[in-house]
Design an enzyme around this catalytic site. Structure first.
Site, PDB file in Angstrom:
ATOM      1  N   TYR A  17       0.823  -1.227   0.000  1.00 21.57           N
ATOM      2  CA  TYR A  17       0.000   0.000   0.000  1.00 21.57           C
ATOM      3  C   TYR A  17       0.851   1.268   0.000  1.00 21.57           C
ATOM      4  O   TYR A  17       0.481   2.251   0.644  1.00 21.57           O
ATOM      5  CB  TYR A  17      -0.902   0.056   1.241  1.00 21.57           C
ATOM      6  CG  TYR A  17      -1.838  -1.101   1.393  1.00 21.57           C
ATOM      7  CD1 TYR A  17      -2.905  -1.263   0.515  1.00 21.57           C
ATOM      8  CD2 TYR A  17      -1.677  -2.025   2.412  1.00 21.57           C
ATOM      9  CE1 TYR A  17      -3.780  -2.324   0.658  1.00 21.57           C
ATOM     10  CE2 TYR A  17      -2.545  -3.093   2.560  1.00 21.57           C
ATOM     11  CZ  TYR A  17      -3.595  -3.235   1.677  1.00 21.57           C
ATOM     12  OH  TYR A  17      -4.452  -4.266   1.822  1.00 21.57           O
ATOM     13  N   TYR A 144     -14.485  -4.944   3.274  1.00 18.25           N
ATOM     14  CA  TYR A 144     -13.107  -5.327   2.960  1.00 18.25           C
ATOM     15  C   TYR A 144     -12.893  -6.763   3.426  1.00 18.25           C
ATOM     16  O   TYR A 144     -13.047  -7.069   4.614  1.00 18.25           O
ATOM     17  CB  TYR A 144     -12.077  -4.404   3.634  1.00 18.25           C
ATOM     18  CG  TYR A 144     -10.671  -4.866   3.314  1.00 18.25           C
ATOM     19  CD1 TYR A 144     -10.108  -4.618   2.062  1.00 18.25           C
ATOM     20  CD2 TYR A 144      -9.921  -5.615   4.218  1.00 18.25           C
ATOM     21  CE1 TYR A 144      -8.840  -5.084   1.734  1.00 18.25           C
ATOM     22  CE2 TYR A 144      -8.655  -6.081   3.892  1.00 18.25           C
ATOM     23  CZ  TYR A 144      -8.128  -5.813   2.658  1.00 18.25           C
ATOM     24  OH  TYR A 144      -6.876  -6.284   2.323  1.00 18.25           O
ATOM     25  N   ASP A 236     -17.085 -12.874   8.538  1.00 12.48           N
ATOM     26  CA  ASP A 236     -15.650 -12.577   8.446  1.00 12.48           C
ATOM     27  C   ASP A 236     -15.240 -11.882   9.739  1.00 12.48           C
ATOM     28  O   ASP A 236     -15.412 -10.680   9.902  1.00 12.48           O
ATOM     29  CB  ASP A 236     -15.372 -11.698   7.222  1.00 12.48           C
ATOM     30  CG  ASP A 236     -13.886 -11.374   7.074  1.00 12.48           C
ATOM     31  OD1 ASP A 236     -13.115 -11.656   8.011  1.00 12.48           O
ATOM     32  OD2 ASP A 236     -13.512 -10.819   6.021  1.00 12.48           O
ATOM     33  N   LYS A 265      -5.648 -12.416  11.659  1.00 12.06           N
ATOM     34  CA  LYS A 265      -5.176 -11.311  12.507  1.00 12.06           C
ATOM     35  C   LYS A 265      -4.858 -11.702  13.957  1.00 12.06           C
ATOM     36  O   LYS A 265      -3.748 -12.129  14.222  1.00 12.06           O
ATOM     37  CB  LYS A 265      -6.164 -10.162  12.429  1.00 12.06           C
ATOM     38  CG  LYS A 265      -6.223  -9.591  11.000  1.00 12.06           C
ATOM     39  CD  LYS A 265      -6.499  -8.119  10.931  1.00 12.06           C
ATOM     40  CE  LYS A 265      -6.142  -7.555   9.584  1.00 12.06           C
ATOM     41  NZ  LYS A 265      -7.241  -7.476   8.627  1.00 12.06           N
TER      42      LYS A 265
HETATM   43  C1  LIG Z   1      -7.380  -7.782   7.171  1.00  9.64           C
HETATM   44  C2  LIG Z   1      -8.667  -8.394   6.779  1.00  9.64           C
HETATM   45  C3  LIG Z   1      -8.725  -9.386   5.786  1.00  9.64           C
HETATM   46  C4  LIG Z   1      -7.514  -9.836   5.022  1.00  9.64           C
HETATM   47  O1  LIG Z   1      -6.549 -10.446   5.829  1.00  9.64           O
HETATM   48  P1  LIG Z   1      -5.027 -10.514   5.337  1.00  9.64           P
HETATM   49  O2  LIG Z   1      -4.363 -11.383   6.341  1.00  9.64           O
HETATM   50  O3  LIG Z   1      -4.515  -9.106   5.345  1.00  9.64           O
HETATM   51  O4  LIG Z   1      -5.027 -11.113   3.973  1.00  9.64           O
HETATM   52  C5  LIG Z   1      -9.960  -9.943   5.508  1.00  9.64           C
HETATM   53  N1  LIG Z   1     -11.081  -9.547   6.155  1.00  9.64           N
HETATM   54  C6  LIG Z   1     -11.056  -8.620   7.113  1.00  9.64           C
HETATM   55  C7  LIG Z   1     -12.319  -8.238   7.822  1.00  9.64           C
HETATM   56  C8  LIG Z   1      -9.859  -7.982   7.441  1.00  9.64           C
HETATM   57  O5  LIG Z   1      -9.848  -7.009   8.368  1.00  9.64           O
END
Ligand SMILES: *Cc1c(COP(=O)(O)O)cnc(C)c1O
Length: 429
Positions: A17, A144, A236, A265
């Site tokens: 980025y 996202y 998600d 994460k």
């Molecule tokens: C960060 C994120 C992703 C992507 O995860 P990466 O490990 O960066 O590929 C997918 N969904 C959500 C809600 C996120 O915050």
């Protein structure tokens, strides 16, 4: 003279980025402890956004380090098709019971985006395996879900996806639910007929979309409607999971159970990269067959890496200890006091909080081009103050590791108030 880490970086690295031509030189980080990161000149920074939302217990946590070292002495990696390993099994055994509702199976991958890819592939093939193919996918505006092609497709079309928009598959995007717009949203879903395979959503908070927060009650009604149409629900929880929203998982606040959950994460406490996609027994069973074509043909070289799983297990143990919940409550209370101060500031709007996350917008009152100046100003200001805050446009947010001390939180709040004072003065008000 010996070159600095930052200088050596600039000769060989391409950062994420980052417009490499105009970006300032990166800060070389050499050490982490608790909520602090130390640069090569010895300056300490408060990690107020948990190193891109991954760190929950603090940097170089001794317990995670110890478990990682113990695992490193025994087994680093082995193939995960036809073979298995202790940390991977133990992690699945211990994670499934704490997840919301009836998640029955764990599928390992490498990061958040791959966890989303796996979930999307599972849903599409689920319907094919049942002999009732469904094609359409639903997501929210401003969503996202990651940077790989499938994950980009279910994410908002934006400046980040623009170069690739022609290559992304079609998705129907819905507004975030409120009590007022629910009839419109359900009508929009009904208009798609019986062809919708799945709905993917970030429960309670859309992270990268700008820390947009919305109500559990409205989400629940929307999800219940999807369920009544047979639409599979993918929660998600890559950002919201592991305590960010006040409960262990955001879906703990929503009555309608998801069919799948994606995690990453906070999963390893910010130690190493891993993704998990979980699903219900009902979904899993749709792939059981004597027909080899009903197999889920997906995997990665490092699937269920024992070191990563050992780190995740150690992190899960720390997460489930009562002191972790107490810390999250303490942060939420501190945030609440701070939001009261923020709300009175004339340069601030939309102050909001969910769990350990506080977010607000800086009133720019200028044309869009000003935003570029604003982000440059903000980055430079907080770097100078030794607080790691990384705004999303004119949205500023705090998302700290749970071990952050009261004094470190105060210092973070003060840096924001100082920034607002400087910003207001700079505008000549
Ligand atoms: C960060 C994120 C992703 C992507 O995860 P990466 O490990 O960066 O590929 C997918 N969904 C959500 C809600 C996120 O915050």
């Amino acid at each position: 003279m010996q070159k600095s880490l930052s200088e050596r970086d600039q000769a060989v690295i391409w950062h994420p980025y980052t417009q490499m031509q105009t970006a300032p030189a990166p800060v070389g980080i050499v050490k982490g402890e608790g909520a602090l990161l130390t640069d090569e000149a010895g300056n300490e920074y408060i990690d107020a956004t948990s190193s891109w939302w991954v760190n929950i217990h603090g940097h170089a946590h001794p317990y995670i380090t110890q478990k990682l070292a113990a695992q490193a002495a025994v087994l680093h990696h082995s193939i995960f098709a036809g073979y298995t390993n202790e940390p991977a099994v133990a992690l699945a055994e211990q994670l499934l019971p704490v997840l919301p509702d009836k998640q029955a199976r764990v599928f390992y991958s490498d990061n958040g985006s791959t966890a989303v890819e796996v979930a999307l592939k599972m849903t599409i093939q689920y319907w094919q395996n049942k002999g009732l193919p469904r094609r359409k996918l639903l997501a929210f505006h401003d969503a996202y879900h990651g940077d790989t092609f499938g994950a980009m497709s279910v994410s908002a079309r934006s400046v980040f996806t623009r170069a690739f928009d022609d290559y992304l598959f079609e998705v129907t995007f819905l507004d975030l639910p409120t009590t007022d717009n629910l009839p419109e949203l359900t009508a929009q879903i009904d208009a798609l007929g019986d062809d919708t395979a799945a709905f993917i959503f970030e429960p309670l908070i859309q992270g990268a979309g700008g820390m947009l927060m919305y109500e559990a009650a409205a989400l629940n009604i929307l999800l219940a409607h999807c369920k009544s149409k047979g639409i599979l629900l993918i929660a998600d929880e890559i950002m919201t999971g592991f305590g960010r929203t006040g409960t262990n998982f955001a879906m703990d606040q929503v009555a309608t159970p998801p069919d799948m959950i994606t995690l990453s994460k906070g999963l390893t406490g910010g130690t190493m990269a891993m993704g998990i996609t979980t699903c219900t027994a009902e979904m899993y069973e749709a792939f059981l067959s004597n027909d080899k074509l009903k197999t889920l043909f997906h995997g990665h070289s490092f699937t269920a890496n024992p070191l990563t799983c050992a780190a995740a297990l150690a992190s899960l143990e720390l997460f489930l200890a009562p002191s972790c919940a107490e810390n999250r409550l303490r942060i939420a209370r501190q945030h609440q006091t701070f939001t009261n101060t923020l709300r009175e500031h004339p340069a601030v709007k939309n102050v909001r909080q969910t769990g350990t996350i506080v977010a607000f917008e800086i009133q720019t009152g200028e044309a869009d081009s000003y935003i570029n100046d604003l982000s440059g100003f903000l980055h430079a200001f907080f770097r100078e103050k030794r607080v790691m805050l990384r705004p999303l446009g004119n949205t500023l947010y705090i998302l700290p590791p749970y071990c952050i001390t009261d004094a470190q939180l105060e210092a973070t709040y003060n840096s924001i108030l100082e920034m607002l004072a400087a910003y207001t003065a700079g505008k000549g008000k």
